[in-house]
Scaffold this motif. Sequence first.
Motif, PDB file in Angstrom:
ATOM      1  N   GLU A 175       0.842  -1.211   0.000  1.00 45.12           N
ATOM      2  CA  GLU A 175       0.000   0.000   0.000  1.00 45.12           C
ATOM      3  C   GLU A 175       0.875   1.259   0.000  1.00 45.12           C
ATOM      4  O   GLU A 175       0.588   2.225  -0.708  1.00 45.12           O
ATOM      5  CB  GLU A 175      -0.918   0.015   1.232  1.00 45.12           C
ATOM      6  CG  GLU A 175      -2.039  -1.007   1.239  1.00 45.12           C
ATOM      7  CD  GLU A 175      -1.559  -2.430   1.532  1.00 45.12           C
ATOM      8  OE1 GLU A 175      -0.480  -2.591   2.135  1.00 45.12           O
ATOM      9  OE2 GLU A 175      -2.265  -3.375   1.130  1.00 45.12           O
ATOM     10  N   VAL A 176       1.926   1.210   0.803  1.00 44.44           N
ATOM     11  CA  VAL A 176       2.841   2.366   0.863  1.00 44.44           C
ATOM     12  C   VAL A 176       3.501   2.574  -0.497  1.00 44.44           C
ATOM     13  O   VAL A 176       3.586   3.693  -1.011  1.00 44.44           O
ATOM     14  CB  VAL A 176       3.895   2.152   1.980  1.00 44.44           C
ATOM     15  CG1 VAL A 176       5.076   3.102   1.812  1.00 44.44           C
ATOM     16  CG2 VAL A 176       3.252   2.333   3.351  1.00 44.44           C
ATOM     17  N   LYS A 177       3.959   1.475  -1.089  1.00 49.41           N
ATOM     18  CA  LYS A 177       4.613   1.580  -2.411  1.00 49.41           C
ATOM     19  C   LYS A 177       3.636   2.111  -3.455  1.00 49.41           C
ATOM     20  O   LYS A 177       3.998   2.938  -4.297  1.00 49.41           O
ATOM     21  CB  LYS A 177       5.156   0.212  -2.844  1.00 49.41           C
ATOM     22  CG  LYS A 177       6.371  -0.203  -2.032  1.00 49.41           C
ATOM     23  CD  LYS A 177       6.876  -1.563  -2.471  1.00 49.41           C
ATOM     24  CE  LYS A 177       8.013  -1.989  -1.559  1.00 49.41           C
ATOM     25  NZ  LYS A 177       8.274  -3.420  -1.575  1.00 49.41           N
ATOM     26  N   ALA A 178       2.393   1.654  -3.369  1.00 52.90           N
ATOM     27  CA  ALA A 178       1.381   2.099  -4.341  1.00 52.90           C
ATOM     28  C   ALA A 178       1.114   3.593  -4.192  1.00 52.90           C
ATOM     29  O   ALA A 178       0.936   4.312  -5.181  1.00 52.90           O
ATOM     30  CB  ALA A 178       0.097   1.302  -4.159  1.00 52.90           C
ATOM     31  N   ALA A 179       1.113   4.074  -2.949  1.00 54.26           N
ATOM     32  CA  ALA A 179       0.824   5.493  -2.704  1.00 54.26           C
ATOM     33  C   ALA A 179       1.913   6.405  -3.280  1.00 54.26           C
ATOM     34  O   ALA A 179       1.654   7.562  -3.609  1.00 54.26           O
ATOM     35  CB  ALA A 179       0.664   5.739  -1.204  1.00 54.26           C
ATOM     36  N   LEU A 180       3.138   5.850  -3.407  1.00 62.19           N
ATOM     37  CA  LEU A 180       4.259   6.666  -3.912  1.00 62.19           C
ATOM     38  C   LEU A 180       4.568   6.414  -5.389  1.00 62.19           C
ATOM     39  O   LEU A 180       5.422   7.105  -5.954  1.00 62.19           O
ATOM     40  CB  LEU A 180       5.525   6.376  -3.096  1.00 62.19           C
ATOM     41  CG  LEU A 180       5.540   6.885  -1.648  1.00 62.19           C
ATOM     42  CD1 LEU A 180       6.838   6.483  -0.970  1.00 62.19           C
ATOM     43  CD2 LEU A 180       5.374   8.406  -1.605  1.00 62.19           C
ATOM     44  N   LYS A 181       3.875   5.453  -5.996  1.00 61.98           N
ATOM     45  CA  LYS A 181       4.269   5.003  -7.349  1.00 61.98           C
ATOM     46  C   LYS A 181       4.329   6.140  -8.368  1.00 61.98           C
ATOM     47  O   LYS A 181       5.337   6.338  -9.044  1.00 61.98           O
ATOM     48  CB  LYS A 181       3.307   3.903  -7.813  1.00 61.98           C
ATOM     49  CG  LYS A 181       3.708   3.245  -9.127  1.00 61.98           C
ATOM     50  CD  LYS A 181       2.889   1.991  -9.366  1.00 61.98           C
ATOM     51  CE  LYS A 181       3.269   1.281 -10.662  1.00 61.98           C
ATOM     52  NZ  LYS A 181       2.878   2.007 -11.855  1.00 61.98           N
ATOM     53  N   ARG A 182       3.260   6.909  -8.462  1.00 60.68           N
ATOM     54  CA  ARG A 182       3.255   7.974  -9.490  1.00 60.68           C
ATOM     55  C   ARG A 182       4.283   9.040  -9.192  1.00 60.68           C
ATOM     56  O   ARG A 182       4.926   9.589 -10.079  1.00 60.68           O
ATOM     57  CB  ARG A 182       1.862   8.609  -9.608  1.00 60.68           C
ATOM     58  CG  ARG A 182       1.023   7.890 -10.637  1.00 60.68           C
ATOM     59  CD  ARG A 182       0.030   8.786 -11.309  1.00 60.68           C
ATOM     60  NE  ARG A 182       0.539   9.610 -12.376  1.00 60.68           N
ATOM     61  CZ  ARG A 182      -0.116  10.666 -12.861  1.00 60.68           C
ATOM     62  NH1 ARG A 182      -1.286  10.991 -12.386  1.00 60.68           N
ATOM     63  NH2 ARG A 182       0.407  11.388 -13.824  1.00 60.68           N
ATOM     64  N   SER A 183       4.423   9.350  -7.914  1.00 62.41           N
ATOM     65  CA  SER A 183       5.427  10.335  -7.523  1.00 62.41           C
ATOM     66  C   SER A 183       6.823   9.827  -7.863  1.00 62.41           C
ATOM     67  O   SER A 183       7.652  10.568  -8.418  1.00 62.41           O
ATOM     68  CB  SER A 183       5.305  10.626  -6.024  1.00 62.41           C
ATOM     69  OG  SER A 183       6.406  11.369  -5.582  1.00 62.41           O
ATOM     70  N   ASP A 184       7.093   8.554  -7.541  1.00 61.72           N
ATOM     71  CA  ASP A 184       8.405   7.966  -7.867  1.00 61.72           C
ATOM     72  C   ASP A 184       8.683   8.087  -9.364  1.00 61.72           C
ATOM     73  O   ASP A 184       9.783   8.466  -9.784  1.00 61.72           O
ATOM     74  CB  ASP A 184       8.450   6.478  -7.469  1.00 61.72           C
ATOM     75  CG  ASP A 184       8.509   6.277  -5.962  1.00 61.72           C
ATOM     76  OD1 ASP A 184       8.848   7.231  -5.236  1.00 61.72           O
ATOM     77  OD2 ASP A 184       8.195   5.154  -5.510  1.00 61.72           O
ATOM     78  N   GLU A 185       7.679   7.763 -10.171  1.00 61.19           N
ATOM     79  CA  GLU A 185       7.856   7.811 -11.629  1.00 61.19           C
ATOM     80  C   GLU A 185       8.095   9.251 -12.099  1.00 61.19           C
ATOM     81  O   GLU A 185       8.920   9.502 -12.976  1.00 61.19           O
ATOM     82  CB  GLU A 185       6.614   7.241 -12.328  1.00 61.19           C
ATOM     83  CG  GLU A 185       6.464   5.734 -12.154  1.00 61.19           C
ATOM     84  CD  GLU A 185       5.095   5.201 -12.563  1.00 61.19           C
ATOM     85  OE1 GLU A 185       4.912   3.980 -12.469  1.00 61.19           O
ATOM     86  OE2 GLU A 185       4.211   6.004 -12.940  1.00 61.19           O
TER      87      GLU A 185
END
Length: 200
Positions: A69-79
């Motif tokens: 869930e944490v990774k999903a919340a940051l995915k677009r920002s990371d990209e």
Amino acid sequence: MKNILHIISSPRGEASVSVQLGNTIAQRVTETFPGSTVTQLDLSVNPFPHIDGAYITALFTPPELATPEVKAALKRSDEAVVQLLESDILVIGLPLYNLGVSSTLKSWIDNVVRAGQTFRYKDGVPDGLAKGKKAYIAVASGSVFSEGPMAAFDYAVTYLTGVLNFIGITDINVVRAEGLAIPGLQARALEKAIEAIDIV
Ligand SMILES: Cc1cc2nc3c(=O)[nH]c(=O)nc-3n(C[C@H](O)[C@H](O)[C@H](O)COP(=O)(O)O)c2cc1C
């Protein structure tokens, strides 16, 4: 050969002055540096979400404790951070809305200004981590802000320039199509802005 990232934040498509100005800047950069690539990020088509609770929780979760869930919340920002860091030249369209940047542009900024990735504090002093890039800001506004009585209200350009400086981008060229709501100025506003483009 440059990797150009053109950020669009007007929803008006080809009728948009900031889009037309941004396209012209990107084209001039490409002519100056043959073989360059232009990636368009249209924030009106693919907006970033506003900062929410899940995103803030994820920001402050140590990587070793990151759940799916944490990774999903940051995915677009990371990209978006990777896309920004991989670019050499930013062309940012800034349609002025109520003396500010559009909310879609603000959301992109909120997703790419990331501690440890695009900025850090070194000995208590901000240290931008997105150094070595050039940015062109393509402004479209109804009033004139470069001089005259509205110059004191030039918050949007001051803000965007400040944020870019904060993440290490200090080579910034502001190109303004201004006076778009003023009879006598509106007809030539875009043409004058295009004449002022200076690719170095
Ligand atoms: C909701 C809205 C708010 C606006 N607020 C301002 C403003 O505060 N100051 C100004 O000079 N122009 C303002 N304008 C005019 C726009 O900056 C102008 O139409 C500009 O061309 C928009 O950019 P675009 O052509 O890329 O869509 C506003 C336009 C809209 C639609």
